[in-house]
Design a protein around this motif. Structure first.
Motif, PDB file in Angstrom:
ATOM      1  N   ALA A 126       0.816  -1.218   0.000  1.00  0.00           N
ATOM      2  CA  ALA A 126       0.000   0.000   0.000  1.00  0.00           C
ATOM      3  C   ALA A 126       0.846   1.263   0.000  1.00  0.00           C
ATOM      4  N   MET A 127       2.168   1.102   0.056  1.00  0.00           N
ATOM      5  CA  MET A 127       3.065   2.256   0.071  1.00  0.00           C
ATOM      6  C   MET A 127       3.524   2.588  -1.348  1.00  0.00           C
ATOM      7  N   LEU A 128       3.932   3.828  -1.541  1.00  0.00           N
ATOM      8  CA  LEU A 128       4.486   4.244  -2.826  1.00  0.00           C
ATOM      9  C   LEU A 128       5.749   3.434  -3.110  1.00  0.00           C
ATOM     10  N   GLN A 129       5.987   3.114  -4.377  1.00  0.00           N
ATOM     11  CA  GLN A 129       7.130   2.300  -4.772  1.00  0.00           C
ATOM     12  C   GLN A 129       8.103   3.124  -5.615  1.00  0.00           C
ATOM     13  N   MET A 139      15.013   3.740  -1.766  1.00  0.00           N
ATOM     14  CA  MET A 139      14.001   3.595  -0.725  1.00  0.00           C
ATOM     15  C   MET A 139      14.620   3.048   0.555  1.00  0.00           C
ATOM     16  N   THR A 140      14.164   3.561   1.688  1.00  0.00           N
ATOM     17  CA  THR A 140      14.594   3.077   2.989  1.00  0.00           C
ATOM     18  C   THR A 140      13.431   3.195   3.967  1.00  0.00           C
ATOM     19  N   THR A 141      13.418   2.297   4.940  1.00  0.00           N
ATOM     20  CA  THR A 141      12.374   2.359   5.969  1.00  0.00           C
ATOM     21  C   THR A 141      12.842   3.130   7.194  1.00  0.00           C
ATOM     22  N   VAL A 173       7.803   5.186   5.012  1.00  0.00           N
ATOM     23  CA  VAL A 173       8.890   4.873   4.099  1.00  0.00           C
ATOM     24  C   VAL A 173       9.506   6.189   3.626  1.00  0.00           C
ATOM     25  N   GLN A 174      10.803   6.155   3.334  1.00  0.00           N
ATOM     26  CA  GLN A 174      11.510   7.359   2.895  1.00  0.00           C
ATOM     27  C   GLN A 174      12.246   7.069   1.596  1.00  0.00           C
ATOM     28  N   PHE A 175      12.254   8.066   0.702  1.00  0.00           N
ATOM     29  CA  PHE A 175      12.939   7.956  -0.585  1.00  0.00           C
ATOM     30  C   PHE A 175      13.988   9.065  -0.644  1.00  0.00           C
ATOM     31  N   ASP A 176      15.239   8.681  -0.818  1.00  0.00           N
ATOM     32  CA  ASP A 176      16.345   9.642  -0.845  1.00  0.00           C
ATOM     33  C   ASP A 176      16.902   9.772  -2.253  1.00  0.00           C
ATOM     34  N   SER A 177      17.287  11.005  -2.580  1.00  0.00           N
ATOM     35  CA  SER A 177      17.975  11.282  -3.840  1.00  0.00           C
ATOM     36  C   SER A 177      19.138  12.221  -3.530  1.00  0.00           C
ATOM     37  N   PRO A 178      20.060  12.413  -4.452  1.00  0.00           N
ATOM     38  CA  PRO A 178      21.204  13.297  -4.176  1.00  0.00           C
ATOM     39  C   PRO A 178      20.798  14.727  -3.832  1.00  0.00           C
ATOM     40  N   SER A 179      19.623  15.163  -4.278  1.00  0.00           N
ATOM     41  CA  SER A 179      19.249  16.561  -4.072  1.00  0.00           C
ATOM     42  C   SER A 179      18.077  16.767  -3.121  1.00  0.00           C
ATOM     43  N   ASP A 180      17.315  15.712  -2.816  1.00  0.00           N
ATOM     44  CA  ASP A 180      16.124  15.906  -1.989  1.00  0.00           C
ATOM     45  C   ASP A 180      15.712  14.569  -1.372  1.00  0.00           C
ATOM     46  N   TYR A 181      14.654  14.605  -0.599  1.00  0.00           N
ATOM     47  CA  TYR A 181      14.103  13.367  -0.046  1.00  0.00           C
ATOM     48  C   TYR A 181      12.584  13.503   0.048  1.00  0.00           C
ATOM     49  N   VAL A 183       9.072  11.610   1.930  1.00  0.00           N
ATOM     50  CA  VAL A 183       8.659  10.735   3.030  1.00  0.00           C
ATOM     51  C   VAL A 183       7.159  10.493   2.913  1.00  0.00           C
ATOM     52  N   GLU A 184       6.750   9.243   3.128  1.00  0.00           N
ATOM     53  CA  GLU A 184       5.325   8.905   3.114  1.00  0.00           C
ATOM     54  C   GLU A 184       4.977   8.136   4.385  1.00  0.00           C
ATOM     55  N   ARG A 185       3.833   8.493   4.959  1.00  0.00           N
ATOM     56  CA  ARG A 185       3.294   7.758   6.105  1.00  0.00           C
ATOM     57  C   ARG A 185       1.833   7.438   5.814  1.00  0.00           C
ATOM     58  N   VAL A 186       1.483   6.164   5.946  1.00  0.00           N
ATOM     59  CA  VAL A 186       0.105   5.718   5.721  1.00  0.00           C
ATOM     60  C   VAL A 186      -0.451   5.237   7.056  1.00  0.00           C
ATOM     61  N   THR A 187      -1.612   5.752   7.420  1.00  0.00           N
ATOM     62  CA  THR A 187      -2.257   5.370   8.677  1.00  0.00           C
ATOM     63  C   THR A 187      -3.632   4.783   8.386  1.00  0.00           C
ATOM     64  N   ARG A 188      -4.040   3.826   9.246  1.00  0.00           N
ATOM     65  CA  ARG A 188      -5.371   3.230   9.134  1.00  0.00           C
ATOM     66  C   ARG A 188      -6.205   3.699  10.319  1.00  0.00           C
TER      67      ARG A 188
END
Length: 284
Positions: A126-129, A139-141, A173-181, A183-188
């Protein structure tokens, strides 16, 4: 005078033609040979039968002749003898007494999958890929830092409503790039509380009273995708920030975007987020 018996015998055989002596002897020898051959054949057959029986016993040494079933005797139970006085004799009690049947155990419980409670955890699907993002991200948790919209509310003078309304599960989940990052949080959220969360997001933004002059918090775009979605922008101390909130069923996704994200760019991201959320809810 000869005996009458011999006279009769002589008279009956007087005109017979007797075979020569040598022929009689030859017939006698043939009869003797046939008798001996028959006796030899009979002995051979007897030996063969005995030998076959011995072989059969050798193959099945433990075999025993089938037991003879015992004779069946139908016992006749005599009826009660009538009483001399004419009154009926007392009938023996037919009460079988206390039952020896084991008591029934507790009813079996169903272990079918439908009887088990459904997991409320947010699945990874259910998280962004990474496939949903431009190239160059990893991608990192391990999510670090204070990135959420709730953290920004400390710059509001008034008290902000909580967004954790009947929250039962969360995944980040967090997505890192050389210039930015990113972050996504999914709650139920239980029941219809996910709808309440989206309402509170709008209340938090529109009701914020900035502590410092020049700071701002605003709704930049709505109806971006899913059941509901908004793009929130802020400028605190001259630093811009962007978040999108997307709801799908009982799930709400909050995502930190690049600070220069436009509403058009946010719409594409919101649609990808909403599509992924469908893997964690049956509301799609």
């Amino acid at each position: 005078m000869p005996d009458p018996i011999f006279s009769d015998l002589y008279r009956d055989t007087e005109h017979l033609i007797w075979a020569p002596t040598e022929q009689v002897r030859s017939r006698g020898r043939q009869r003797t040979r046939r008798t001996r051959v028959a006796a030899a054949l009979t002995a051979a057959v007897a030996v063969g039968v005995v030998a076959s029986g011995m072989v059969a016993l050798g193959r099945h040494p433990d075999a025993a002749p089938p037991p003879v079933p015992p004779a069946t005797v139908d016992a006749t139970t005599p009826g009660p003898t009538p009483s001399p006085s004419g009154s009926a004799a007392p009938t023996p009690s037919t009460d079988p007494g206390p039952s020896r049947t084991a008591p029934a155990g507790p009813p079996a419980t169903s272990e079918s999958p439908s009887a088990r409670p459904q997991s409320r955890a947010v699945p990874a699907a259910a998280m962004l890929q990474l496939a949903d993002l431009p190239r160059g991200f990893e991608m990192t948790t391990q999510v670090e830092g204070d990135w959420s919209l709730e953290y920004v509310t400390q710059h509001c003078a008034n008290e902000s409503p909580s967004l954790a309304v009947r929250q039962v599960a969360s995944r980040s989940v967090q997505f890192d790039s050389p210039s930015d990052y990113l972050v996504e949080r999914v709650t139920r959220h239980s029941g219809t509380s996910a709808t309440t969360v989206m309402q509170r997001v709008r209340q938090l933004v529109t009701g914020c009273e900035p502590v410092q002059p020049g700071d701002s918090l605003s709704i930049m775009a709505e109806s971006l995708g899913g059941a509901d979605a908004v793009l929130v922008g802020s400028e605190i101390g001259g630093v811009p920030s962007r978040w999108i909130f997307v709801r799908q069923g009982d799930l709400v996704a909050q995502m930190r975007l690049d600070h220069q994200t436009t509403p058009a760019e946010a719409r594409g991201t919101a649609k990808s987020v909403a599509s992924r959320l469908c893997a964690g809810t049956d509301a799609c």
